[in-house]
Scaffold this motif. Structure first.
Motif, PDB file in Angstrom:
ATOM      1  N   PRO A  16      48.283  40.887  34.869  1.00 31.18           N
ATOM      2  CA  PRO A  16      47.273  39.810  34.821  1.00 31.18           C
ATOM      3  C   PRO A  16      46.458  39.710  36.113  1.00 31.18           C
ATOM      4  O   PRO A  16      46.442  38.666  36.777  1.00 31.18           O
ATOM      5  CB  PRO A  16      48.120  38.560  34.582  1.00 31.18           C
ATOM      6  CG  PRO A  16      49.427  38.866  35.250  1.00 31.18           C
ATOM      7  CD  PRO A  16      49.659  40.345  35.035  1.00 31.18           C
ATOM      8  N   VAL A  17      45.781  40.784  36.471  1.00 33.29           N
ATOM      9  CA  VAL A  17      45.058  40.843  37.751  1.00 33.29           C
ATOM     10  C   VAL A  17      43.947  39.806  37.835  1.00 33.29           C
ATOM     11  O   VAL A  17      43.742  39.175  38.874  1.00 33.29           O
ATOM     12  CB  VAL A  17      44.478  42.262  37.978  1.00 33.29           C
ATOM     13  CG1 VAL A  17      43.559  42.285  39.189  1.00 33.29           C
ATOM     14  CG2 VAL A  17      45.599  43.266  38.149  1.00 33.29           C
ATOM     15  N   THR A  18      43.216  39.622  36.732  1.00 34.85           N
ATOM     16  CA  THR A  18      42.036  38.750  36.799  1.00 34.85           C
ATOM     17  C   THR A  18      42.370  37.281  37.033  1.00 34.85           C
ATOM     18  O   THR A  18      41.484  36.494  37.379  1.00 34.85           O
ATOM     19  CB  THR A  18      41.201  38.876  35.511  1.00 34.85           C
ATOM     20  OG1 THR A  18      42.023  38.557  34.383  1.00 34.85           O
ATOM     21  CG2 THR A  18      40.661  40.290  35.356  1.00 34.85           C
ATOM     22  N   SER A  19      43.638  36.909  36.873  1.00 36.75           N
ATOM     23  CA  SER A  19      44.027  35.515  37.122  1.00 36.75           C
ATOM     24  C   SER A  19      44.529  35.299  38.546  1.00 36.75           C
ATOM     25  O   SER A  19      44.864  34.180  38.918  1.00 36.75           O
ATOM     26  CB  SER A  19      45.122  35.095  36.137  1.00 36.75           C
ATOM     27  OG  SER A  19      46.303  35.861  36.325  1.00 36.75           O
ATOM     28  N   THR A  20      44.544  36.362  39.366  1.00 39.59           N
ATOM     29  CA  THR A  20      45.066  36.254  40.732  1.00 39.59           C
ATOM     30  C   THR A  20      43.979  35.850  41.725  1.00 39.59           C
ATOM     31  O   THR A  20      42.790  36.076  41.491  1.00 39.59           O
ATOM     32  CB  THR A  20      45.683  37.580  41.195  1.00 39.59           C
ATOM     33  OG1 THR A  20      44.637  38.572  41.307  1.00 39.59           O
ATOM     34  CG2 THR A  20      46.749  38.069  40.234  1.00 39.59           C
ATOM     35  N   SER A  21      44.410  35.302  42.838  1.00 36.61           N
ATOM     36  CA  SER A  21      43.462  34.929  43.904  1.00 36.61           C
ATOM     37  C   SER A  21      42.730  36.137  44.477  1.00 36.61           C
ATOM     38  O   SER A  21      41.517  36.058  44.717  1.00 36.61           O
ATOM     39  CB  SER A  21      44.198  34.179  45.014  1.00 36.61           C
ATOM     40  OG  SER A  21      44.701  32.951  44.534  1.00 36.61           O
ATOM     41  N   PRO A  22      43.406  37.288  44.736  1.00 32.40           N
ATOM     42  CA  PRO A  22      42.678  38.437  45.280  1.00 32.40           C
ATOM     43  C   PRO A  22      41.502  38.870  44.407  1.00 32.40           C
ATOM     44  O   PRO A  22      40.453  39.267  44.928  1.00 32.40           O
ATOM     45  CB  PRO A  22      43.750  39.527  45.353  1.00 32.40           C
ATOM     46  CG  PRO A  22      45.027  38.775  45.531  1.00 32.40           C
ATOM     47  CD  PRO A  22      44.860  37.536  44.699  1.00 32.40           C
ATOM     48  N   PHE A  23      41.662  38.765  43.088  1.00 34.99           N
ATOM     49  CA  PHE A  23      40.554  39.127  42.205  1.00 34.99           C
ATOM     50  C   PHE A  23      39.469  38.050  42.240  1.00 34.99           C
ATOM     51  O   PHE A  23      38.279  38.355  42.398  1.00 34.99           O
ATOM     52  CB  PHE A  23      41.050  39.322  40.771  1.00 34.99           C
ATOM     53  CG  PHE A  23      39.959  39.690  39.807  1.00 34.99           C
ATOM     54  CD1 PHE A  23      39.554  41.006  39.672  1.00 34.99           C
ATOM     55  CD2 PHE A  23      39.319  38.716  39.044  1.00 34.99           C
ATOM     56  CE1 PHE A  23      38.532  41.350  38.788  1.00 34.99           C
ATOM     57  CE2 PHE A  23      38.302  39.051  38.158  1.00 34.99           C
ATOM     58  CZ  PHE A  23      37.904  40.367  38.036  1.00 34.99           C
ATOM     59  N   LYS A  24      39.865  36.802  42.111  1.00 30.79           N
ATOM     60  CA  LYS A  24      38.886  35.705  42.080  1.00 30.79           C
ATOM     61  C   LYS A  24      38.098  35.602  43.381  1.00 30.79           C
ATOM     62  O   LYS A  24      36.947  35.161  43.378  1.00 30.79           O
ATOM     63  CB  LYS A  24      39.604  34.386  41.793  1.00 30.79           C
ATOM     64  CG  LYS A  24      40.192  34.295  40.384  1.00 30.79           C
ATOM     65  CD  LYS A  24      40.968  32.993  40.206  1.00 30.79           C
ATOM     66  CE  LYS A  24      41.569  32.886  38.815  1.00 30.79           C
ATOM     67  NZ  LYS A  24      42.374  31.655  38.652  1.00 30.79           N
ATOM     68  N   GLU A  25      38.719  36.008  44.479  1.00 28.02           N
ATOM     69  CA  GLU A  25      38.053  35.931  45.786  1.00 28.02           C
ATOM     70  C   GLU A  25      37.289  37.204  46.140  1.00 28.02           C
ATOM     71  O   GLU A  25      36.761  37.335  47.246  1.00 28.02           O
ATOM     72  CB  GLU A  25      39.103  35.640  46.859  1.00 28.02           C
ATOM     73  CG  GLU A  25      39.741  34.259  46.706  1.00 28.02           C
ATOM     74  CD  GLU A  25      40.985  34.091  47.580  1.00 28.02           C
ATOM     75  OE1 GLU A  25      41.280  35.012  48.388  1.00 28.02           O
ATOM     76  OE2 GLU A  25      41.662  33.053  47.448  1.00 28.02           O
ATOM     77  N   GLY A  26      37.217  38.145  45.211  1.00 24.29           N
ATOM     78  CA  GLY A  26      36.449  39.364  45.448  1.00 24.29           C
ATOM     79  C   GLY A  26      37.120  40.355  46.369  1.00 24.29           C
ATOM     80  O   GLY A  26      36.462  41.237  46.932  1.00 24.29           O
ATOM     81  N   ILE A  27      38.431  40.243  46.530  1.00 26.00           N
ATOM     82  CA  ILE A  27      39.168  41.174  47.386  1.00 26.00           C
ATOM     83  C   ILE A  27      39.434  42.491  46.663  1.00 26.00           C
ATOM     84  O   ILE A  27      39.432  43.563  47.272  1.00 26.00           O
ATOM     85  CB  ILE A  27      40.488  40.529  47.869  1.00 26.00           C
ATOM     86  CG1 ILE A  27      40.165  39.396  48.855  1.00 26.00           C
ATOM     87  CG2 ILE A  27      41.419  41.549  48.514  1.00 26.00           C
ATOM     88  CD1 ILE A  27      41.383  38.588  49.259  1.00 26.00           C
ATOM     89  N   VAL A  28      39.664  42.412  45.350  1.00 23.62           N
ATOM     90  CA  VAL A  28      39.882  43.622  44.556  1.00 23.62           C
ATOM     91  C   VAL A  28      39.020  43.577  43.301  1.00 23.62           C
ATOM     92  O   VAL A  28      38.684  42.508  42.790  1.00 23.62           O
ATOM     93  CB  VAL A  28      41.367  43.809  44.160  1.00 23.62           C
ATOM     94  CG1 VAL A  28      42.237  44.014  45.387  1.00 23.62           C
ATOM     95  CG2 VAL A  28      41.872  42.643  43.308  1.00 23.62           C
ATOM     96  N   GLU A  29      38.676  44.767  42.826  1.00 25.39           N
ATOM     97  CA  GLU A  29      37.981  44.943  41.558  1.00 25.39           C
ATOM     98  C   GLU A  29      38.781  45.942  40.732  1.00 25.39           C
ATOM     99  O   GLU A  29      39.384  46.870  41.278  1.00 25.39           O
ATOM    100  CB  GLU A  29      36.568  45.514  41.774  1.00 25.39           C
ATOM    101  CG  GLU A  29      35.518  44.504  42.127  1.00 25.39           C
ATOM    102  CD  GLU A  29      35.069  43.675  40.939  1.00 25.39           C
ATOM    103  OE1 GLU A  29      35.244  44.135  39.788  1.00 25.39           O
ATOM    104  OE2 GLU A  29      34.542  42.573  41.155  1.00 25.39           O
TER     105      GLU A  29
END
Length: 434
Positions: free
Chosen positions: A206-219
């Motif tokens: 569930p990557v898209t629900s994590t903070s790193p994804f939401k904050e633009g740290i990972v795509e």
């Protein structure tokens, strides 16, 4: 959800896909789950997992059912898939329970077919080669041309579930720090072996629900796709055109390589895809990108003729390199589709070539494993356009094993990535033919 309810949802999803045979399975699944928001994340992954397993074995399952002169139904496909995984007939009968959120009991003919399949193996020596390899018959000789004696091994790797690859946004953090941020959310990623920006997770996460994804740290971006961006060798001083930008995955990687400096023009013929990229660009903190919708009669390209240092053509293609993620595409693509794509690819290449400045570089890329879309397309372009030549990439972002390459072909078997092709071409003449 109960096991029986999950199983019923899988059958319902297969039924929805059957009703829209030309629509990509992931698009059908997205609509299916949007309409059933009561299905939680874990249940969605379980339902999707079963359905994708069935699609990976579609021709082989169908062949077994045809031997019994059975009608190919979502119920039988789901049940036979479990039989070949070693699930007992009793356990399968229990999944076919009665009730509101259950698929309903097996009929007598269904029971007879499942009983007949018990103890058999999915792969049968009597199957035609195309069925064994999960291919449409017309595509077999084209893939034999690509892989030769390695065909079965390569196709087996393309049938395995894909890893989940991420690209770390170096505008915001480092790969090591991104790993730590993901680990804090329970996702333990390993560094990819080829891309200097990549991280890899196993299975659906569930990557898209994590903070790193939401904050633009990972795509989310396959390692092979990252390497296509890497071969371009864009720098903060360059002027870059992403000619088939789509939703902006490679645009984002290029902006990162350019340290958010210079200028990127991201073009596409789809307004919807370009609009989809806006949110991603904002999330990543990218602000050196100009978007442009390509339309008939548009003067935009004519005014910018010969003005770009780097042009990326991530061409529309058969998508054969993405079969790990899109197994349904194996059987949806037709010979006519490929013929039309080959014409379109050549046209796009010629249009994009006029935008490369003298001494500039053009990268042609696909997510295909077919020679017709890859090396043959490049050879035909060079024959038409003598002012271009194949050259080695000097990009420092490429791994040592790929330094100095003029073109590369990646596959899951050889590289652990999706299937990708890229070739670097340099414009050497002052005049580009129309």
């Amino acid at each position: 959800m109960t096991p029986s309810a999950r199983f019923a949802a899988s059958i319902d999803l297969l039924t929805a896909m059957e009703a829209a045979p030309r629509k990509p399975a992931d698009a059908v699944a997205n609509s299916f789950f949007r309409e059933r928001r009561y299905i939680g994340g874990g249940d969605r992954r379980a339902v999707s997992g079963l359905v994708w397993d069935i699609m990976r074995a579609w021709r082989r399952l169908g062949w077994h059912l045809e031997q019994q002169k059975a009608v190919l139904s979502p119920r039988l496909l789901a049940a036979s898939s479990l039989i070949f995984k070693g699930v007992s007939t009793q356990e399968i009968a229990a999944l076919f329970a009665e009730g509101r959120f259950a698929p309903g009991a097996l009929t007598r003919p269904e029971q007879d077919i499942i009983k007949f399949l018990e103890g058999k193996t999915l792969l049968d020596e009597n199957m035609p080669q195309a069925v064994k390899l999960e291919l449409p018959d017309w595509l077999l000789p084209k893939l034999e041309e690509t892989f030769g004696d390695a065909l079965e091994e390569e196709l087996a790797a393309l049938s395995e579930p894909a890893t989940l690859d991420l690209r770390v946004n170096m505008l915001r953090t480092t790969r090591a720090e991104a790993q730590k941020a993901l680990a804090r959310e329970g996702l333990h990623a390993a560094a990819t072996p080829l891309s200097p920006w990549g991280l890899r997770l196993n299975g659906r996460q569930p990557v898209t629900s994590t903070s790193p994804f939401k904050e633009g740290i990972v795509e989310i971006q396959d390692e092979g796709s990252q390497l296509v961006a890497a071969i371009l060798g864009a720098t903060p001083q360059t002027r870059v055109l992403d000619y088939c930008a789509g939703a902006g995955g490679k645009t984002l990687a290029i902006a990162m390589m350019m340290e958010n400096k210079g200028h990127i023009a991201a073009c596409d013929v789809s307004e919807k895809r370009l609009e989809g990229a806006v949110k991603r660009l904002r999330r990543a903190g990218v602000h050196n990108v100009e978007q442009h919708l390509l339309q008939a009669g548009d003067k935009w390209a004519k005014r910018r003729s010969g003005s770009f240092d780097r042009v990326l053509v991530d061409a529309p293609c058969s998508g054969t390199g993405t079969w790990r993620r899109n197994p349904d595409a194996r059987l949806r693509t037709t010979q006519q589709d490929l013929d039309e794509l080959l014409v379109k690819q050549a046209e796009i290449l010629d249009r994009a070539a006029s935008l490369v400045k003298p001494g500039g570089k053009l990268v042609y890329a696909t997510c295909s494993i077919l020679n017709a879309e890859n090396t043959h397309q490049v050879e035909a372009f060079l024959a038409r356009r003598p002012e271009f030549k194949l050259v080695a990439s000097d990009s420092p972002a490429l791994p040592e094993s790929m330094k100095g390459v003029k073109m590369f072909s990646l596959t899951p078997k050889q590289n652990g990535t999706d299937g990708f092709f890229a070739a670097m071409l340099e414009r050497t003449a002052e005049t580009v033919t129309a």
